[in-house]
Design an enzyme around this catalytic site. Structure first.
Site, PDB file in Angstrom:
ATOM      1  N   SER A  67     -36.521   6.041 -22.317  1.00 26.83           N
ATOM      2  CA  SER A  67     -35.372   6.217 -22.684  1.00 26.83           C
ATOM      3  C   SER A  67     -34.143   7.072 -22.611  1.00 26.83           C
ATOM      4  O   SER A  67     -33.567   6.875 -23.109  1.00 26.83           O
ATOM      5  CB  SER A  67     -35.849   6.444 -24.425  1.00 26.83           C
ATOM      6  OG  SER A  67     -36.633   4.999 -24.698  1.00 26.83           O
ATOM      7  N   LYS A  70     -31.238   6.266 -21.625  1.00 26.43           N
ATOM      8  CA  LYS A  70     -30.597   5.271 -22.107  1.00 26.43           C
ATOM      9  C   LYS A  70     -29.420   5.687 -22.301  1.00 26.43           C
ATOM     10  O   LYS A  70     -27.956   4.811 -21.687  1.00 26.43           O
ATOM     11  CB  LYS A  70     -30.178   5.068 -23.571  1.00 26.43           C
ATOM     12  CG  LYS A  70     -31.834   3.862 -23.710  1.00 26.43           C
ATOM     13  CD  LYS A  70     -32.602   3.924 -24.960  1.00 26.43           C
ATOM     14  CE  LYS A  70     -34.059   3.210 -24.738  1.00 26.43           C
ATOM     15  NZ  LYS A  70     -34.186   3.205 -26.954  1.00 26.43           N
ATOM     16  N   TYR A 192     -34.169  -3.634 -16.330  1.00 25.69           N
ATOM     17  CA  TYR A 192     -34.333  -2.630 -17.426  1.00 25.69           C
ATOM     18  C   TYR A 192     -36.072  -2.124 -17.392  1.00 25.69           C
ATOM     19  O   TYR A 192     -36.138  -0.025 -17.157  1.00 25.69           O
ATOM     20  CB  TYR A 192     -34.640  -2.786 -18.800  1.00 25.69           C
ATOM     21  CG  TYR A 192     -35.001  -2.136 -20.230  1.00 25.69           C
ATOM     22  CD1 TYR A 192     -33.598  -1.028 -20.771  1.00 25.69           C
ATOM     23  CD2 TYR A 192     -35.956  -1.891 -20.985  1.00 25.69           C
ATOM     24  CE1 TYR A 192     -33.620   0.307 -20.725  1.00 25.69           C
ATOM     25  CE2 TYR A 192     -35.717  -1.226 -21.907  1.00 25.69           C
ATOM     26  CZ  TYR A 192     -34.744  -0.642 -22.154  1.00 25.69           C
ATOM     27  OH  TYR A 192     -34.823   0.508 -23.069  1.00 25.69           O
ATOM     28  N   TYR A 244     -33.951   9.010 -32.385  1.00 27.75           N
ATOM     29  CA  TYR A 244     -35.005   7.819 -33.324  1.00 27.75           C
ATOM     30  C   TYR A 244     -34.291   8.593 -34.917  1.00 27.75           C
ATOM     31  O   TYR A 244     -33.413   8.839 -34.801  1.00 27.75           O
ATOM     32  CB  TYR A 244     -36.183   7.661 -32.841  1.00 27.75           C
ATOM     33  CG  TYR A 244     -36.682   7.999 -31.683  1.00 27.75           C
ATOM     34  CD1 TYR A 244     -36.514   6.476 -31.027  1.00 27.75           C
ATOM     35  CD2 TYR A 244     -37.438   8.820 -30.372  1.00 27.75           C
ATOM     36  CE1 TYR A 244     -36.482   6.539 -29.761  1.00 27.75           C
ATOM     37  CE2 TYR A 244     -37.224   8.883 -29.392  1.00 27.75           C
ATOM     38  CZ  TYR A 244     -37.121   7.039 -28.553  1.00 27.75           C
ATOM     39  OH  TYR A 244     -37.791   7.023 -27.603  1.00 27.75           O
ATOM     40  N   VAL A 262     -40.437   8.056 -24.877  1.00 30.17           N
ATOM     41  CA  VAL A 262     -41.677   8.298 -24.982  1.00 30.17           C
ATOM     42  C   VAL A 262     -42.258   8.808 -23.841  1.00 30.17           C
ATOM     43  O   VAL A 262     -43.099   9.212 -24.060  1.00 30.17           O
ATOM     44  CB  VAL A 262     -42.430   6.103 -24.962  1.00 30.17           C
ATOM     45  CG1 VAL A 262     -41.650   6.458 -26.637  1.00 30.17           C
ATOM     46  CG2 VAL A 262     -42.065   6.341 -23.655  1.00 30.17           C
TER      47      VAL A 262
END
Lengths: 607, 607
Positions: A67, A70, A192, A244, A262
């Site tokens: 992530s 992103k 992705y 998060y 992660v």
């Protein structure tokens, strides 16, 4: 050389690593089988400065970015499609839902933000490329440009993600049902997964974050990876949605726009200051790297790096401020002209700026210039040492120039590259110069002309009796000197002597003009003065016998009367009173130069 | 004088006001009857810089502060109780609920954040004071300190709020039921209503916001209103929760920590840059001032003021860097000492810093110093022109000093106030000086001593034949000069002459020591040199006849041999060869001073 010596920042990173390495709470992510293989002891740190220095500590083992990709792909999408098109499909509000929620923003029908999986999958679909292969190339080359080295995809992690990524497929189909994905969903999700499986190190994350902190320019390679105008948007969603459900407290405690993943990576950026990268696979319940959070918090606290703390302010970007009665151009002037400039030169004002110019520093400049009560007819703004002029500064500079011109002040701007496309001051009525010396010369010449002292070379040959240096001497003394000089003629371009040469006499310029210049440490030669008919050079060397301190070359056909060291010695032996008069005239001239030079230093000291 | 001339910022605010004033959407708040009386046309703007300049445009009519008080009272509560106690009762996470929601943070049992009414009422209960009256006094005097003038409560608005504030009473009772309010609920709610009814103008909001942007110091009054360490926390909750449900988009579009209120006020702060205040009572559906949002967005866009854009960076805080072979202390030295310093002075290095020092600038300094290959035995760090040293900079400076001392380099720090409590460099083994001249003198004296050139005054009287200026002259020339000098004796403290005085001769110091100093524009006198036995002064004036450029005073009992202008004229008339020799010696000395002075200027030019 650099990098071998370990300074205080290496020490700091090492201390942080040592103090945090003992924490062994949390667990390695297992939802992708391949990630479960990570060594929980791994712990690496990187810190990259905005001039491309990268410090590291601990293990720089490769891991998949997940992530943390992103925000960087969001930057690529904004660069490729523009804000309007991206904002039509992806919002900017944080959500209370989990990162893998199958949901959209009810009120607008958009994905809530680009940091949750739904928004990220839509983001990836927006990067440039007619085919999935072209889009993959764009993602890979874009992430590589952020990192400053070629990155690749980990095939095993990709396969593992693809085999187990059903929830992301569900999200993608839901996005398609909401009209937010146009295309082949399987191919889009594959793209992705590949993006998430790009391999990086903690050092890479530091450089990638520093590229955002640096306005989109990779500080190591110098490449403009994404336009400056998308960076604030990317850092905003990192600030509000990057960690998060920990975003609010993270900003409160650590104060850095950041994104975690992660696989245990954290990238954090402080705009205008630095980028941080951390890697440690043990995750807390929210999905953030336990040691990553602890290390970032410790570094932030130790260095006082909070986004919302006022950091380094350039309250004054003014390096020095002076007027022409004190600091003069290097253009040689006659005695009369010098007297005029001594008396009237305060009408020419120079302000020299330094560093990055933004709102605060330029606002102060504007105020100092407009509130200055000394009558000013020429205003020179020297931007040579300015490293950047931001939007606010450019607007204020332009307003200042317009205001000065309205008030009848002639304005000159000094910029190293007087390139109108890149100029800080757009105003066309401002004069442009590439060095302050030429700008001063222009203003002095205008000032002299306005007072009727037209700046012309004397006509014909200036004899010794007309020379400035000998102005106060009796005719019989001048005759004694004249009897001992020789006449020498130089073509335009001739170097009369180089700096370091043995002193071979005192030169009076009878006709023409010469230039005195020196080598500088930075390379190009710098003009010290031009010396026209009626003026002289070589005074220093004839009194102290030291090597020439400057190079002298003829700017045009030039005639000089030269008094050699032997002739000077003969004058001393046979006409000592005349020699004393000449020497005193030289001493007087040196004393005047010393008074100017001292004023020049004082202009620095007192600014 | 300032303020009368209207510069580009006045123009910008006026343009923004004019372009936004036409918007007449939205409605005046009516839930408190007294607020419904506001004139919807009212529109005022204020912008305050961090050095206390305040610009305004439009109507500066008084209005009640309402929710804009929340972040400032939160700052007071943090200052009075500390983070731990406040965070135990009030969280930092944004909530999707309305601002007047009767709810707490489920997971922690706290009020969600201090920007919703529930959190704000608890916040107010935490400010210092044994009684409600003392707490009211703290709130009023605290808000007044933020604004820089005495603020008062609007009694009618307070009464109106009290009469209609049932929902806030409900919230307060719910907070008490959750254990977050200890005290008499009615009195506590009354206090909160009074806080909301404090009367301000758009100018006040700008100054209040600028106080936050300035690290808690009111830039107009200079008062430290709240400690620096609470400011980042306050600005964080403004960033995440300040604009009701518009926080995410506001940060994305406008990029300023801000707080709005139902009376139409908006206060916004950009850390390290400025504070903005807007007042216009028409509200949008979310409760934010319509023109306030539009004006802030326009100002932010025009000036490029986004929290997440890298703004003014001081990449280099280094003003100049030089070594003692080029720039010398003003302590007078003998010929031999001067030769030694010419040859060996490069072992003494000075780096002069300027402006605010933070992570980026100090990291660069550390690197430049540690990577410098020139052998260095004395390192002087000149912090006179440093305006602030932040946490990061202090840590790095300290690490640098420690590292240099470990490497055997003697370190001196120059700070205007060598006050150990406030010093930027804590390291006790660093020498302290208040000016760089004295620091250079210390290093030179150590260097000379290390090479066996003990820095002592010559014993007994230095005759003319031992004077540095006359060193190269034949004994019969010195005798001619000696025959024309008079001997003068001065007590310690005597001023021999003031700057501007008529030149009365060339002085050779036979015994004792004098100081040459000048007035500076900034006030205190600055030493140019000390001149000890064997050295001379007054060379400039004897050759050019101009008034004295410095003041000379005796530092101790001093004996001088003085050659008056008349004696110099007599020397010229009756011993012209000797006069020529003396004049040449003077010219040589001036030429050496000129060479140093030029190097001094070059050290500025080439840094």
């Amino acid at each position: 050389m650099a990098g071998v010596r370990r300074g205080p920042i290496d020490g700091l990173l090492e201390e942080v690593r040592a103090s945090v390495a003992g924490i062994d709470e949390g667990a390695v992510a297992t939802y992708i089988p391949e990630l479960a293989k990570a060594d929980p002891a791994t712990f690496g740190l990187g810190l990259a400065t905005l001039d491309g220095q990268v410090y590291t500590a601990g293990d720089l083992v490769p891991f998949t970015i997940q992530s943390v990709s992103k925000p960087f792909v969001y930057a690529l999408a904004l660069a490729d499609r523009g804000h309007e098109e991206v904002l039509a499909k992806i919002g900017t509000e944080p959500t209370g839902d989990p990162f893998n929620s199958i949901s959209i923003e009810e009120s607008t029908g958009r994905a809530s933000n680009p940091m949750v999986n739904a928004g990220a999958i839509v983001t990836t679909s927006l990067v440039r490329g007619a085919t999935r292969a072209e889009q993959l190339d764009r993602v890979l080359s874009g992430l590589s440009a952020f990192a400053g080295r070629e990155l690749t995809v980990d095939g095993e992690v990709f396969a593992s993600e693809r085999d187990t990524g059903d929830r992301n497929r569900a999200i993608a189909w839901f996005m398609r049902s909401a009209g937010l994905l146009d295309d082949d969903v399987d191919a889009q999700v594959d793209l992705y997964f590949r993006q998430c499986a790009v391999v990086v190190t903690a050092r890479d994350l530091a450089v990638m974050a520093a590229t955002l902190a640096n306005g989109g320019v990779n500080p190591v390679t110098g490449e403009q990876v994404v336009p400056r105008e998308v960076v604030a948007s990317v850092l905003t969603v990192m600030t509000t949605c990057g960690m998060y459900d920990y975003a609010g407290e993270w900003l409160y405690r650590v104060g850095l726009p950041a994104k975690s993943g992660v696989s245990g990576g954290v990238a954090a950026a402080l705009p205008g200051q630095l980028g941080l990268g951390v890697h440690s696979p043990l995750l807390d319940a929210r999905g953030n790297s336990v040691r990553g959070v602890a290390a970032a918090e410790r570094i932030s606290r130790t260095l006082g790096l909070h986004l919302l703390l006022p950091s380094e302010r350039t309250r004054s970007g003014i390096r020095r401020s002076y007027r022409d009665d004190v600091v003069r151009s290097r253009r040689g002037r006659t005695r009369v002209q010098t007297d005029v400039l001594d008396a009237e030169g305060s009408a020419i004002a120079v302000v020299e700026l330094t560093g990055d110019q933004g709102f605060a520093s330029t606002e102060l400049l504007v105020r100092l210039v407009l509130d200055d009560d000394t009558p000013t007819r020429w205003r020179i703004i020297d931007l040579r040492r300015v490293t950047r002029v931001d939007t606010a500064s450019a607007a204020l500079l332009d307003g200042l120039v317009r205001r000065l011109l309205d008030d009848g002040v002639a304005v000159a701007v000094v910029e190293p590259r007087a390139d109108t496309a890149r100029t800080a001051v757009k105003h066309l009525d401002a004069r442009r110069f590439t060095d302050p010396d030429t700008a001063l010369e222009w203003a002095e010449t205008e000032l002299l002309a306005s007072l009727g002292h037209v700046d012309e070379l004397p006509e014909g040959l200036v004899p010794l009796s007309g020379q400035d240096l000998l102005h106060d001497l009796a005719p019989e003394v001048v005759a004694e000197i004249e009897a001992r000089t020789t006449t020498q003629v130089f073509h335009a371009g001739t170097v009369l002597f180089e700096e370091g040469a043995v002193a071979d006499g005192l030169y009076f310029v009878g006709a023409g003009q010469v230039s005195a210049d020196i080598r500088t440490r930075s390379g190009p030669r710098r003009r010290l003065s031009t010396i026209a008919a009626g003026s002289s050079f070589g005074e220093l060397a004839i009194v102290d016998g030291l090597p020439r301190s400057t190079r002298i070359s003829a700017l045009e056909p030039t005639i000089c009367f030269v008094l050699s060291p032997e002739a000077y010695a003969d004058l001393h032996a046979t006409a000592p009173a005349a020699c004393a008069e000449l020497t005193r005239a030289i001493a007087r001239s040196l004393s005047q130069r010393l008074r100017y030079s001292t004023a020049d230093v004082a202009a620095f000291e007192e600014t």
